[in-house]
Scaffold this motif. Structure first.
Motif, mmCIF file in Angstrom:
data_model
loop_
_atom_site.group_PDB
_atom_site.id
_atom_site.type_symbol
_atom_site.label_atom_id
_atom_site.label_comp_id
_atom_site.label_asym_id
_atom_site.label_seq_id
_atom_site.Cartn_x
_atom_site.Cartn_y
_atom_site.Cartn_z
ATOM 1 N N LEU A 16 0.824 -1.203 0.000
ATOM 2 C CA LEU A 16 0.000 0.000 0.000
ATOM 3 C C LEU A 16 0.860 1.256 0.000
ATOM 4 O O LEU A 16 0.512 2.265 -0.630
ATOM 5 N N CYS A 19 1.798 2.140 -3.435
ATOM 6 C CA CYS A 19 0.688 2.792 -4.127
ATOM 7 C C CYS A 19 0.603 4.268 -3.745
ATOM 8 O O CYS A 19 0.378 5.134 -4.606
ATOM 9 N N VAL A 20 0.783 4.558 -2.458
ATOM 10 C CA VAL A 20 0.738 5.946 -1.999
ATOM 11 C C VAL A 20 1.851 6.760 -2.650
ATOM 12 O O VAL A 20 1.621 7.872 -3.143
ATOM 13 N N THR A 23 0.972 7.532 -6.252
ATOM 14 C CA THR A 23 -0.028 8.587 -6.424
ATOM 15 C C THR A 23 0.524 9.945 -6.004
ATOM 16 O O THR A 23 0.139 10.981 -6.567
ATOM 17 N N THR A 86 -5.675 6.980 -1.242
ATOM 18 C CA THR A 86 -4.664 5.957 -0.960
ATOM 19 C C THR A 86 -3.878 6.293 0.304
ATOM 20 O O THR A 86 -3.543 5.396 1.089
#
Length: 223
Positions: A16, A19-20, A23, A86
């Motif tokens: 995760l 992903c952060v 973004t 996110t």
């Protein structure tokens, strides 16, 4: 739900976190592009027909540059929303991990992960406090990384400067501001981009702290 009603399970947040960071890179690039277009508008100068919003509900047709700015700004808005979603998912997970690692009740209850950003006055320090508390749960004896304070300072500048993330005027009004005085807009844009970079470093530091403590033998909590 009561924060103490159940013990969270430690779940590595590295996927995760990636992903952060992705973004954040997207949002930072979008806001940098926004700044570039604002400079282009300032250099080109306002058309003789005046600003896009003529007043009394009248809008003139946009120039090609103004139309492109609308597109760039919309992409930036979408990237910012995606980044926020996110980041909040990651923050919620690492907060649960902090409870699992420490075995103690945290200072900020779970709902503050979301409410801390929107409750007036509290939003000046609560999100930073949550991140700091989560990091210390992973590395109790380590100093808080300097990137946390840099990130939070830049975030406040970009969000509360009157020209950045929480600026409520329409895109046409921002175009008119770029024609008049682009400097405040660029200061806000630079702060947002800097905050995105610093935030990526914070996400990595917090995630690494939790993973390293887990690897060192911290006992995960059981449901």
């Amino acid at each position: 739900m009561n924060d103490d009603a159940q013990s969270p399970v430690f779940r590595p947040a590295r996927g995760l976190a990636h992903c952060v960071i992705g973004t954040l890179a997207l949002a930072g690039a979008a806001w940098a592009a926004r700044g570039v277009w604002q400079v282009r508008l300032a250099v080109t100068g306002e058309p003789l027909s005046g600003p896009p919003d003529q007043g009394d509900g009248n809008h003139r047709p946009l120039t090609s540059l103004e139309d492109a700015y609308h597109l760039v700004s919309t992409v930036g808005d979408i990237a910012t929303v995606l980044c926020a979603v996110t980041f909040l998912l990651w923050l919620s997970q690492v907060r649960d991990n902090a409870r699992a690692l420490s075995g103690q009740r945290l200072r900020y209850a779970g709902p503050w992960v979301y409410l801390g950003w929107i409750v007036p006055i509290a939003n000046l320090w609560v999100p930073r406090g949550i991140v700091a508390e989560v990091y210390r749960a992973g590395r109790p004896d380590a100093r808080l990384p300097w990137t946390v304070n840099v990130w939070w300072g830049l975030w406040l500048v970009g969000a509360l400067s009157g020209a950045g993330l929480m600026y409520a005027d329409s895109k046409d009004d921002v175009i008119a501001r770029a024609y008049g005085d682009v400097t405040p807009l660029l200061v806000a844009d630079t702060a947002v981009v800097g905050a995105a970079v610093a935030c990526a470093l914070v996400v990595r530091a917090v995630t690494d702290a939790q993973d390293s403590r887990g690897d060192a033998g911290a006992r995960p909590a059981t449901p």
